[in-house]
Design a protein around this motif. Structure first.
Motif, PDB file in Angstrom:
ATOM      1  N   VAL A   1      41.747 -58.558   4.496  1.00 28.92           N
ATOM      2  CA  VAL A   1      42.041 -58.384   3.075  1.00 28.92           C
ATOM      3  C   VAL A   1      43.343 -59.111   2.791  1.00 28.92           C
ATOM      4  CG1 VAL A   1      42.441 -56.758   1.199  1.00 28.92           C
ATOM      5  CG2 VAL A   1      40.905 -56.133   3.073  1.00 28.92           C
ATOM      6  N   PRO A   2      43.290 -60.275   2.144  1.00 28.35           N
ATOM      7  CA  PRO A   2      44.515 -61.043   1.889  1.00 28.35           C
ATOM      8  C   PRO A   2      45.578 -60.200   1.189  1.00 28.35           C
ATOM      9  CG  PRO A   2      42.574 -62.345   1.338  1.00 28.35           C
ATOM     10  CD  PRO A   2      42.094 -60.969   1.633  1.00 28.35           C
ATOM     11  N   GLY A   3      46.795 -60.274   1.736  1.00 22.89           N
ATOM     12  CA  GLY A   3      47.909 -59.533   1.163  1.00 22.89           C
ATOM     13  C   GLY A   3      48.043 -58.124   1.675  1.00 22.89           C
ATOM     14  N   GLN A   4      47.096 -57.643   2.498  1.00 27.05           N
ATOM     15  CA  GLN A   4      47.137 -56.258   2.970  1.00 27.05           C
ATOM     16  C   GLN A   4      47.056 -56.157   4.499  1.00 27.05           C
ATOM     17  OE1 GLN A   4      44.508 -53.544   0.956  1.00 27.05           O
ATOM     18  NE2 GLN A   4      44.475 -54.794  -0.907  1.00 27.05           N
ATOM     19  N   GLY A   5      47.393 -57.222   5.181  1.00 23.74           N
ATOM     20  CA  GLY A   5      47.376 -57.171   6.634  1.00 23.74           C
ATOM     21  C   GLY A   5      45.994 -57.437   7.208  1.00 23.74           C
ATOM     22  N   THR A   6      45.918 -57.340   8.511  1.00 24.65           N
ATOM     23  CA  THR A   6      44.664 -57.619   9.229  1.00 24.65           C
ATOM     24  C   THR A   6      44.364 -56.471  10.183  1.00 24.65           C
ATOM     25  OG1 THR A   6      45.090 -59.999   9.140  1.00 24.65           O
ATOM     26  CG2 THR A   6      43.474 -59.246  10.748  1.00 24.65           C
TER      27      THR A   6
END
Length: 439
Positions: free
Chosen positions: A399-404
């Motif tokens: 989720v881009p912007g929310q970590g991996t």
């Protein structure tokens, strides 16, 4: 590490040779018994007796010759067929003309089919056609005319031997195809293993030298540039096509009909574990996964684990730990040195699940496919490849912007059970999404 080479020999025709050896002995006994029951009707029985003595000695003495394709030489096949043809042509000398005209059996009787079948198993349908044609000609000479029963027997031997020869050729082609596929799979796995080791070591060092050289500047910048060039070249080599050793699954100079005498050969290279002490049981002994993951915990990495041992096979546990290390390397490299990461270990009844989560910016959509195309195989080999090799799966939640979030799922060994309790929570670990939350 020391390597050991395993040689797997595949042969679909070996049962045919065993069956042929048994057939020759049984039909030899049948021919002798047939003669014994009609002994009084032979005008010159001593001819038949002499022939059966030679036939019995030859059949028993040449059993090793029909044990495999390697021992069944062309010279043996020619002598074997000559003995069968001699018996057919001697039948009018030993037997009465009236019995021959009534369709009486030849001296070798159905033993002749064994000589033809040896041609079929050894050389395929073409050899079988040649041998059965010779037998057909001898039968016609022995009978004096193409009688109905003679023609029937000739056609039966002809069709059966050619069919068996054709089936043998098809089986050999299928065996070669399977051996080649297994060889490619073994080579691919070995290349992926080497690629993982290179990625986790050499490529990471070269990338770090490139970055640090660019920051320091001066001569270090030139060193960093050279390191970057070598990194690109090495990535290209690692992600390139598989080069197999030619002829590994083909025959050698001792082959017959272009096929290995002992069957198709597949060679694979195994890596001996440093501490397996030469025994597979020791290498597969269960180990506590927590002990392998504990060194990763630190100021910026939190580890949440069960209170009881999490047992996995030693090889599987090491691969899981290495995959976790690769995931944390990606966090440091792409999310920065200040990024935080959390490791959650869950011990389920049928599997062990390890989740690695970070608070970085995440991975943009399509970036992984782009990285693979550039030869950057950290996720493809160091994480997914490791889990695939031990029968597990690796899932990335991006989720881009929310970590991996990386979730590693490894099936348990059925022999290593664990009565662990509930998973302890790490204080402040933000498990806010993904499968870890849904459980």
């Amino acid at each position: 590490m020391p390597k050991r080479q395993r040689v797997m020999r595949m042969s679909v025709e070996q049962p045919l040779w065993r069956a042929l050896a048994g057939y020759r002995v049984l039909t030899m006994l049948y021919a002798v018994g047939l003669f014994a029951t009609g002994y009084g009707r032979f005008p010159r029985p001593w001819v038949a007796i002499a022939y059966y003595c030679v036939l019995s000695v030859w059949t028993l003495a040449t059993l090793p010759k029909v044990a495999s394709a390697a021992s069944c030489t062309k010279r043996f096949l020619a002598a074997d067929l000559a003995l069968a043809l001699t018996g057919i042509l001697l039948t009018p000398v030993a037997d009465a003309p009236a019995r021959i005209a009534d369709g009486g059996p030849t001296l070798p009787s159905i033993w002749t089919a064994g000589a033809v079948l040896a041609f079929a198993v050894k050389g395929g349908w073409r050899w079988a056609a040649a041998a059965s044609t010779a037998v057909a000609a001898a039968n016609l000479v022995e009978r004096g005319s193409p009688a109905r029963d003679t023609v029937h027997n000739v056609i039966l031997v002809w069709v059966a031997s050619i069919a068996i020869g054709y089936v043998v050729e098809v089986a050999r082609a299928s065996e070669r195809t399977l051996a080649r596929a297994l060889e490619i799979e073994a080579g691919t796995r070995e290349r992926e293993r080497l690629a993982r080791d290179i990625h986790d070591g050499v490529l990471q060092v070269l990338a770090m030298v490139q970055r640090r050289g660019a920051v320091i500047g001066g001569e270090a910048a030139e060193l960093g540039r050279l390191a970057g060039e070598q990194e690109v070249a090495l990535r290209t080599l690692v992600s390139g096509g598989l080069a197999l050793v030619p002829g590994a699954s083909r025959g050698t100079s001792g082959d017959t009909a272009g096929y290995p005498a002992g069957g198709a050969v597949v060679r694979t290279v195994d890596e001996d574990d440093e501490d397996d002490e030469g025994t597979d049981d020791y290498a597969d002994a269960p180990v506590d996964l927590r002990a392998l993951l504990a060194p990763y915990a630190g100021a910026r990495v939190s580890l949440a684990e069960p209170g009881a041992p999490v047992l996995l096979r030693a090889a599987a546990a090491r691969e899981v730990a290495a995959a976790v290390g690769a995931a944390l390397d990606n966090v440091r490299r792409h999310a920065g040195e200040d990024a935080r990461a959390w490791i959650l270990v869950e011990d389920e009844p049928e599997s062990v699940i390890v989740t690695v989560r970070d608070d970085g910016p995440g991975i943009p959509e399509g970036r992984l496919a782009q990285a693979e195309g550039e030869g950057r195989l950290g996720v493809a080999l160091s994480i997914r490849g490791r889990l695939r090799d031990i029968g597990g799966t690796a899932e990335l939640i991006l989720v881009p912007g929310q970590g991996t979030e990386v979730e590693l799922n490894v099936p348990k060994n059925t022999n290593t059970t664990n009565d662990s309790g509930h998973t302890k929570s790490a204080k402040g670990a933000p498990w806010t999404r993904g499968k870890a939350e849904r459980r």
